[in-house]
Design a protein around this motif. Structure first.
Motif, PDB file in Angstrom:
ATOM      1  N   SER A  77     -13.522 -31.253  12.471  1.00 39.78           N
ATOM      2  CA  SER A  77     -14.730 -31.142  13.286  1.00 39.78           C
ATOM      3  C   SER A  77     -15.292 -29.742  13.132  1.00 39.78           C
ATOM      4  N   ARG A  79     -17.863 -26.998  15.228  1.00 43.05           N
ATOM      5  CA  ARG A  79     -18.677 -26.684  16.408  1.00 43.05           C
ATOM      6  C   ARG A  79     -19.557 -25.492  16.090  1.00 43.05           C
ATOM      7  N   GLU A  87     -20.400 -30.125  18.913  1.00 47.91           N
ATOM      8  CA  GLU A  87     -19.362 -30.550  17.983  1.00 47.91           C
ATOM      9  C   GLU A  87     -19.830 -31.703  17.101  1.00 47.91           C
ATOM     10  N   GLU A 378      -7.156 -23.302  13.995  1.00 50.91           N
ATOM     11  CA  GLU A 378      -8.576 -23.275  14.338  1.00 50.91           C
ATOM     12  C   GLU A 378      -9.218 -22.085  13.641  1.00 50.91           C
ATOM     13  N   THR A 399     -16.995 -22.979  14.415  1.00 54.00           N
ATOM     14  CA  THR A 399     -15.556 -23.157  14.508  1.00 54.00           C
ATOM     15  C   THR A 399     -15.131 -24.497  13.910  1.00 54.00           C
ATOM     16  N   ASN A 401     -12.031 -27.227  13.168  1.00 56.15           N
ATOM     17  CA  ASN A 401     -10.698 -27.702  13.530  1.00 56.15           C
ATOM     18  C   ASN A 401     -10.367 -28.880  12.645  1.00 56.15           C
ATOM     19  N   THR A 403      -7.101 -31.583  11.149  1.00 62.60           N
ATOM     20  CA  THR A 403      -5.720 -32.056  11.152  1.00 62.60           C
ATOM     21  C   THR A 403      -5.585 -33.078  10.039  1.00 62.60           C
TER      22      THR A 403
END
Lengths: 415, 440
Positions: A77, A79, A87, A378, A399, A401, A403
């Protein structure tokens, strides 16, 4: 637990040198290795040694075949762009790279092998209308690599191996384009393919004493020459011919890699392994796309990737004659400088946690299965060189993120 | 084995715990310093309204400089939006080579007419300084009194429903905490764009001085933070510089034109004895061009001769003196738009505009990026540059830290007109009723 795993000697390496970028690189080419955090360079006598350390296959007897897949489910994601914290989630995709290994013992200590896998096969996809569309909508890289290799046991505790890397690849990059001061926007798609990029790999396996095995693997740089086309959609008819299109070429040099690994037999049933993988990402200093039509300005953007390393740790516990339990851990330092992180590759330093098992279904057939969770640190970019404006420049600060969830299954058959 | 499984289970928990990302705190509210944007009102003319390419239309209005400023400060900002293609006659591009414009034959409809309070955007296309305090409808604005009603006053002021009065009265009714005032351009521009014919002179200095003084007093009485802007040079806009500039590029430095004296003269397109060239306006950009023989001179209405240029420039200098003096006296923030705009003027070998956020902007028609297709009003990105000039002044005047707009993030807005295509019978498609109310 296979005592034979102690025989190792050396180790290996991990990947092919052919990545288009750290995050596109697939290191998971065997469920057993993945369960152990990829710390597999000192492991021998597993068909997947053909990939991780080619010298490791020198001890394999007769014919061995091994095959499977890894289902990779990345999530990311963004942001931003700062100061906004809105986001956007990357669209979900599943990637199923395969791995196939075949080895044959030509004579005592001399083993030939052939492997096929997808050293890259990842991509990113964002919504067509998302805020970062002028940077990237879709990036997709597909590679098939065939590696004919040979390994030789020079002494009982010392083996060497060498092989050829033959790679074919396709790449596709989509992003939005704007026409300011005119209204509207379209999409430009760059597509290219490479039908035969060549590299090589080397491996050495050494066992100084019975509990300790060492491995060293090297994979060369591989130069990919992509040829393809640039196509646009949505260009106002009045602008036709003013937007770059047509035949393109681009060159990419994938990094060379060294991996040093060790394995230590702590008890009869417990083996621990560790790898240090050095990746020469500084080979990726810029991305250039040349339009064959001289009327169009060639594209060039700095990448300035940095050499980096990955630490891997694994353990294998022989629970019974039939069942091995495994777990692992990895620390992967990404090669992308902060200002170069872009949504086509939302890379970041990662921690990986893995576990899995191996089960003997019969004397000749076994199954490995494993799970790996990747947690990306992050990453907040405040000084981006990545542009999200349709023309001119606006830094894509924000930002990221990410996974990853990976599931792998491998079947092994000896005959 | 059990312990191992437990360990694995615990490990899984740890992993899934990792899914929780550290919370990003929402960005702090924009620091507007001592300026209070609770109720922001913008008084002005077409520039403030967000008028572009010869029309008022929603997709351009939202990129007007006042709308961009409001967005940047987080202020709510109601506007008299007009659905695309807008108020009528919007200029669109038919082709780039040759560069061909076509007015869009369609019109949109006003879409915010039932908004229950005066609009925050009180920019009225065509408004003169006089109108701000006096005009309440299409008929009693300055141009209406002169015989050309201006329907934009009815669109913006809606006095048939509100009966509040002038632009100023509407502003007052909103009890503004922050007010921008950018007015006076049309007091010169009408004169200049008509080639010095309609009206035949800029607003007299005495009148301008008195009206602006009265307006400044009134605005000051509202108790709001106020920022005013002065009048940029009208003779550097593409409406004037394009035709002559292209002629000169093609080696033609003199043309036949009817000057303000009514005489047909062979006039220079280069600077003359008084320092000013003779300008041919964009209205004369036709094929084939006139002006090459004494028999077909450019008519007076498309010629701003060098004397008229000086008249316009003198008026602007005087008006700007008034605006700046009153801004100082009343402690208003003052945006020197005239100076800011000068830095974008292209002059071969001397100045080549400015690069803003990676884009070069000049006053060149279309390709310069600053102006819309009418050659007078700013483009979306031009409006962002204007908004940034206001932001700069607000930040220094009120100790604010409003972030500047990244001009590159503002999309281009010059429209491409669709090709004319008739239906499968080769006939034009005319909606039912469209021809019922024609005047003949």
């Amino acid at each position: 637990m296979k005592k034979t795993s102690l025989l190792c000697t050396l180790f290996v390496l991990m990947m092919f040198g052919n990545t288009l970028a750290g995050g596109f690189q697939i290191n998971e080419h065997g469920a057993r290795a993945m369960a152990m955090g990829g710390a597999f360079t000192a492991m021998v006598n597993d068909p997947s040694s053909l990939y991780f350390n080619v010298a490791g296959m020198a001890g394999l007897r007769g014919w061995n075949a091994s095959g499977g897949t890894t289902i990779i489910a990345p999530a990311a994601s963004f942001r931003g762009p700062s100061p906004s914290i809105t986001e956007t989630e990357m669209e979900k995709q599943l990637f199923p790279p395969i791995h196939l290994y075949l080895t044959y013992e030509i004579s005592d200590g001399l083993v030939a092998g052939l492997s096929v896998n997808n050293p890259f096969g990842l991509g990113t996809k964002w919504a067509d209308n998302w805020v970062g569309r002028f940077s990237s909508i879709e990036a997709d890289l597909q590679t098939f690599s065939i590696q004919p290799s040979i390994a030789y046991k020079v002494a009982d505790n010392f083996s060497v191996g060498v092989g050829l890397l033959y790679n074919v690849a396709t790449v596709q990059l989509d992003r939005a384009i704007g026409f300011a001061p005119f209204q509207g926007e379209g999409v430009i798609r760059l597509e290219g393919s490479e039908s035969g990029a060549i590299g090589f790999h080397l491996g050495v396996a050494y066992q100084p004493f019975s509990a300790l095995s060492l491995g060293l693997s090297y994979k060369s740089e591989v130069e990919y020459s992509f040829e393809g086309t640039a196509k646009t959609e949505g260009v106002p008819s009045a602008l036709t011919g003013r937007v770059p299109e047509g035949d393109i070429e681009a060159t990419f040099v994938s990094p060379q890699q060294f991996v040093f690994g060790l394995g230590y037999q702590v008890t009869k049933d417990l083996l621990v392994t560790a790898d240090y993988q050095y990746v020469g990402w500084s080979s990726y200093d810029s991305l250039k796309v040349d339009f064959k039509n001289a009327a169009y300005t060639d594209l060039a953007s700095a990448r300035l990737y940095e050499d980096t390393y990955i630490l891997r740790f694994g353990a294998e516990y022989g629970y019974s004659d039939k069942l091995d339990l495994r777990c692992g851990f990895l620390i992967d330092n990404n090669p992308v400088p902060d200002e170069m992180v872009d949504p086509s590759l939302p890379d970041s330093d990662r921690l990986g946690f893995s576990f899995g098992f191996g089960y003997k279904l019969s004397s000749s057939l076994s199954l490995d299965a494993s799970y790996l969770y990747l947690r990306f640190a992050e990453r907040t970019v405040t000084d981006s060189d990545v542009n999200y404006a349709s023309s001119g420049f606006a830094p894509f600060n924000g930002t990221y993120n990410s996974t990853g969830n990976l599931f792998s299954v491998t079947f092994n058959y000896s005959f | 084995m059990k312990r191992l499984l437990l360990l694995l289970a615990a490990g899984l928990l740890v992993f899934s715990g990792c899914e929780d990302r550290s919370e990003l705190t929402a960005p702090p509210a924009v620091n507007t310093g001592s300026a209070n944007f609770t109720r922001y009102v913008a008084i002005g003319n077409s520039l403030t309204a967000g008028y572009q390419s010869g029309a008022l239309y929603e997709s351009g209005q939202k990129y007007g400089w006042a709308a961009l400023l409001a967005k940047q400060t987080g202020a709510s900002f109601a506007m008299p939006t007009y659905s695309d293609p807008g108020s009528g006659g919007r200029l669109e591009i038919r082709s780039l080579s040759p560069f061909t414009l076509v007015p869009n034959a369609g019109t949109g409809t006003p879409t915010n007419t039932t908004y229950a309070a005066p609009y925050n955007n009180l920019g009225v296309p065509g408004a003169l300084l006089y109108d701000v305090m006096n005009a309440t409808n299409a008929g009693n604005c300055a141009s209406g009194l002169a015989g050309s009603p201006n329907p934009f006053f009815d669109l913006v002021l809606r006095n048939s429903a509100f009966n509040l009065g002038s632009q100023f009265k509407h502003a007052k009714a909103l009890s503004p905490t922050f007010l921008t005032l950018w007015i006076g351009n049309n007091d010169v521009l009408g004169y200049a764009t008509s080639g010095g014919t309609a009206p035949a002179a800029p607003t007299p200095f005495g009148t301008f001085n008195a009206l602006y003084t009265q307006l400044a007093d009134s605005v000051a009485s509202l108790g709001a933070n106020v920022v005013v802007a002065n009048i940029p040079s009208v003779t550097d806009i593409p409406f004037f510089t394009t035709v002559g500039g292209q002629f000169v590029l093609n080696g033609v430095t003199k043309v036949w034109a009817v000057t303000s004296s009514g005489d047909t003269a062979y006039v220079s397109l280069l600077p003359t004895a008084n320092g000013a060239p003779n300008f041919i306006t964009l209205k004369a950009s036709t094929t084939p061009p006139t002006g090459f023989s004494k028999a077909t001179p450019f008519p007076n209405s498309v010629v701003l001769d060098s004397g008229e240029v000086v008249t316009a420039q003198t008026a602007i200098a005087q008006f700007n003196g008034v605006i700046q003096n009153l801004a100082t006296a009343k402690n208003f923030g003052f945006v020197d738009m005239n100076t800011a705009f000068k830095s974008y003027v292209y002059f071969p070998g001397v100045s080549n505009g400015q690069v803003v956020d990676g884009i070069r902007f000049t006053n060149i028609f279309v390709t310069g990026g600053l102006f819309s297709l009418d050659g007078v009003h700013p483009s979306n990105q031009g409006a962002a540059i204007i908004a940034n000039e206001f932001i700069k002044v607000i930040n220094s005047k009120f100790g604010a830290a409003i972030p500047r707009i990244n001009v590159a993030t503002v999309p281009g807005g010059l429209n491409f007109g669709k090709k004319i295509e008739f239906n499968s019978f080769g006939l034009p498609v005319i909606p039912a009723g469209a021809l019922d109310n024609l005047y003949f």
